[in-house]
Design an enzyme around this catalytic site. Structure first.
Site, short mmCIF file in Angstrom:
data_model
loop_
_atom_site.label_atom_id
_atom_site.label_comp_id
_atom_site.label_asym_id
_atom_site.label_seq_id
_atom_site.Cartn_x
_atom_site.Cartn_y
_atom_site.Cartn_z
N SER A 90 26.83 98.73 -65.35
CA SER A 90 27.59 99.29 -66.46
C SER A 90 28.11 100.68 -66.13
CB SER A 90 26.73 99.32 -67.72
OG SER A 90 25.44 99.78 -67.44
N ASN B 41 18.00 98.80 -62.52
CA ASN B 41 18.41 97.40 -62.50
C ASN B 41 19.04 96.95 -63.80
OD1 ASN B 41 17.73 96.23 -59.85
ND2 ASN B 41 15.81 97.27 -60.33
N THR C 192 21.75 92.81 -49.22
CA THR C 192 20.75 93.80 -49.39
C THR C 192 20.27 94.43 -48.12
OG1 THR C 192 19.96 92.91 -51.37
CG2 THR C 192 18.42 94.25 -50.19
N THR D 184 24.09 101.44 -49.62
CA THR D 184 24.68 101.05 -50.91
C THR D 184 24.03 101.93 -51.98
OG1 THR D 184 23.12 99.20 -51.04
CG2 THR D 184 25.34 98.72 -50.26
N LYS E 154 19.54 99.59 -43.94
CA LYS E 154 19.84 99.92 -45.33
C LYS E 154 19.12 98.93 -46.23
CE LYS E 154 22.42 98.24 -47.86
NZ LYS E 154 22.53 97.14 -48.90
N GLU F 286 13.69 101.00 -55.20
CA GLU F 286 14.28 101.38 -56.48
C GLU F 286 13.22 101.96 -57.42
OE1 GLU F 286 17.90 98.23 -56.31
OE2 GLU F 286 16.05 97.65 -57.30
#
Lengths: 408, 408
Positions: A408, A403, A193, A156, A182, A279
């Protein structure tokens, strides 16, 4: 940027006899990307799974558990990205069931012989019709040496595809273990997730396989954290096709231990890959807590350190900010901890003992360790023989950016 | 920028009969700033304190507990910023004790009648000699209407000084409650951290005072979180000088409840001020969990939401990312939670029910709530009568910046 992690070469991911994989571009959420994976299993394949403990677990997780409990044998896995089918209520269950029915029809088996998995955005209706429309493409390219494509299809927000293979000998036969995973956080932005699939052609009894996955997950996926959030969709599945040619292993066999070691190593490397691709990660940290009274208290302290945003931002800044680590040890909840007896090391550098900074410590030594991309934090509690190890990454501007901006 | 928080006007912080405050610029860590506070108490003042549960608690916390246990009456508080005297071992205890001895000599009382408090950098030796050298200056400007200076003197990385006063009538006498606090995270960069002082001229028995502080702290400082880290130095002290002129209150008195309400309100406003001044905060969030089986499970869920970096970054981004909130509710650890029975509201907007998105929900409504500076997240569990409330702030780029850059 992922920390010391590159995608596996396709040829390094070894086929597992009895497992075929096919991918499709089904446009689940975005066009022109592989987003559906079908894994077809030889008849007689044994399957064991561990799933998220989140009470808001996703529809596919509920169905996986039902289908495994049915005991009719699993013939295929169906994975989609782009949509997690979580927080979707009864409608989500119905849509997941539709995809199982469609794949079962195509593969001429029963719907309860399919395990569905979804990962992606939470609380959006699963576009079951698009997944179903993609099945012929995935089935058409089913093949044994398709693991690299499969690793890519389940990504993802992962930056790097994750896969690893190992081989060992059992009774004169070569046995292969190949896994893909993943995830780039225990939970993603609004993604859900962690998924992992490990297959072997070893022959393993069901009780031994269930014990094996528990052993492996406790030493791998249960030892990582990016942000402390536990996803609604986490799942790890272990497949044993039994086609390697040796006699079926039980827990009593010496060869079982060798297989367990190989599977655990694959699981550990996949789990670490998730942290390395965490991340915004710029550092990979191993938190090792030793000489505790039991493993539980060691894990408690390791996780307190690994979850602290203050510590994780200090690692990002390469700041040997030891007070933050001591504070986390102190609030971890080990009520009778005598802090004057513990030692704290950064890499090989003794930084704290006797309740304060070590006399031998100079900040330049700590700072040198903190500059490295891979950092070991060692806490020696001085009150027993138990230990635990947790892997995590640092906390950077990019974590907030990823995050805060994701939707957006 | 602090969220809806301005420093109190000096005249709004009302003197409390029996309490005098004096500050000094002692250059504990940096020159030209107020960094030492002496609070002198009238003879007979009753004192009650609650302190951090961190096992790595700081030297002054240990000494405060000893001196309170000695039962000889407390005559002064001594607070320094710039250095937390935490993680400093036996040397830290000795240095804190030296400062108590010096102040006791100056005020002609015993060292065990002094309560010391330190906040600032962890694991650095306390510059006791500089604090002691600053005492004459602090003692020289002791006065009753010095609360605003005192609020400023205890700041570390706080952007705004924090103080509040309330008055009430007891037996025809005006009773004043004035409090100040510092902190802008439960723990700071490498600071240590939350300090609060609330004084009243009410006359209260010691058991009633002890009950009162516990009541107040459970509804105020124990309901806030910025980053989930618990400091080594947290302390809240409640002082009752008994000079208001009314008869001593016990828990059985109706007036005790009125006083308790006033003290609790002061504590709550101070605690909220800490969150409003939270590191990098741009939003102030109230997490309210209702209709639970007991308060513990409501708190557990409220804290899971309040601690999630994913949720806090979504609030920063004004992103009504409901999946993250549902996931946090799901992993909070309430094992038998039936997610199909709960309702989730953002402000007045019902966003989720029956295990998924509410049929009436449109994202524009959620987005409108998320734009606000003060946001209420309400979770109605539908399984009992208990409730809990937690205050927190969002998680911004500036949080990482402040915590990554602090020491450099």
């Amino acid at each position: 940027m992922p920390v010391n992690l590159v995608a596996p070469e396709a040829r390094s991911l070894l086929p597992v006899a009895g497992v075929e994989l096919g991918v499709a571009e089904a446009h689940v959420r975005k066009p022109n990307r592989k987003d559906v994976l079908v894994v077809k299993l030889a008849d007689g394949t044994r399957v064991s799974g561990v799933f998220t403990l989140n009470r808001f677990c996703a529809a596919p997780v509920l169905i996986c558990k039902q289908h495994l409990a049915a005991g009719t044998g699993i013939r295929a896995l169906l994975v989609n990205t782009g949509n997690a089918n979580a927080g979707t209520g009864n409608d989500g269950l119905a849509r997941a069931q539709q995809t199982c029915e469609a794949l079962a029809t195509a593969l001429q088996c029963q719907p309860e012989q399919i395990l569905p998995f979804s990962t992606g955005v939470i609380m959006e209706p699963l576009p079951a019709e698009r997944i179903i429309a993609g099945l012929p493409q995935a089935i058409a390219n089913l093949k044994a040496d398709n693991w690299a494509d499969a690793a890519e299809a389940i990504m993802t927000t992962d930056i790097v595809a994750k896969g690893v293979s190992r081989q060992l000998e059992i009774g004169g036969n070569t046995v292969t273990v190949t896994g893909i995973a993943k995830g780039s956080g225990m939970i993603h932005p609004n993604m859900a997730t962690m998924l992992g699939y490990i297959a072997t052609d070893a022959a393993v009894s069901q009780p031994a396989l269930d014990a094996l996955i528990q052993h492996a997950v406790n030493r791998s996926f249960n030892c990582i954290t990016v942000d402390g959030d536990t996803s609604t969709n986490d799942a790890l599945v272990l497949l044993a096709t039994g086609q390697a040619g040796h006699a079926e292993l039980t827990e009593a066999d010496a060869d079982y231990l060798a297989l367990r070691e190989a599977v655990t190593e694959v699981a550990m490397l996949l789990a670490q890959a998730i942290v390395r691709d965490g991340e915004g990660a710029t550092k990979f940290m191993t938190i090792q807590v030793e000489a505790g009274q039991d493993e539980a208290e060691c894990r408690q302290i390791a996780y307190a350190i690994a979850h602290s945003p203050l510590i994780k931002t200090a690692f990002f800044a390469s700041d040997p900010n030891l007070g933050r680590i001591l504070a986390a040890i102190g609030y971890a909840g080990v009520a009778d901890l005598d802090v004057s007896k513990l030692k704290l090391y950064l890499g090989d550098v003794l930084v704290a003992e006797q309740g304060g900074r070590a006399a031998s410590y100079v900040e330049a030594d700590g700072a040198a360790v903190m500059q490295q991309a891979e950092i070991l934090v060692r806490v020696v509690l001085g009150r027993g023989e138990a230990s635990a190890r947790v892997w995590t990454c640092d906390f950077s501007y990019d974590y907030v950016k990823i995050n805060a901006d994701y939707r957006s």
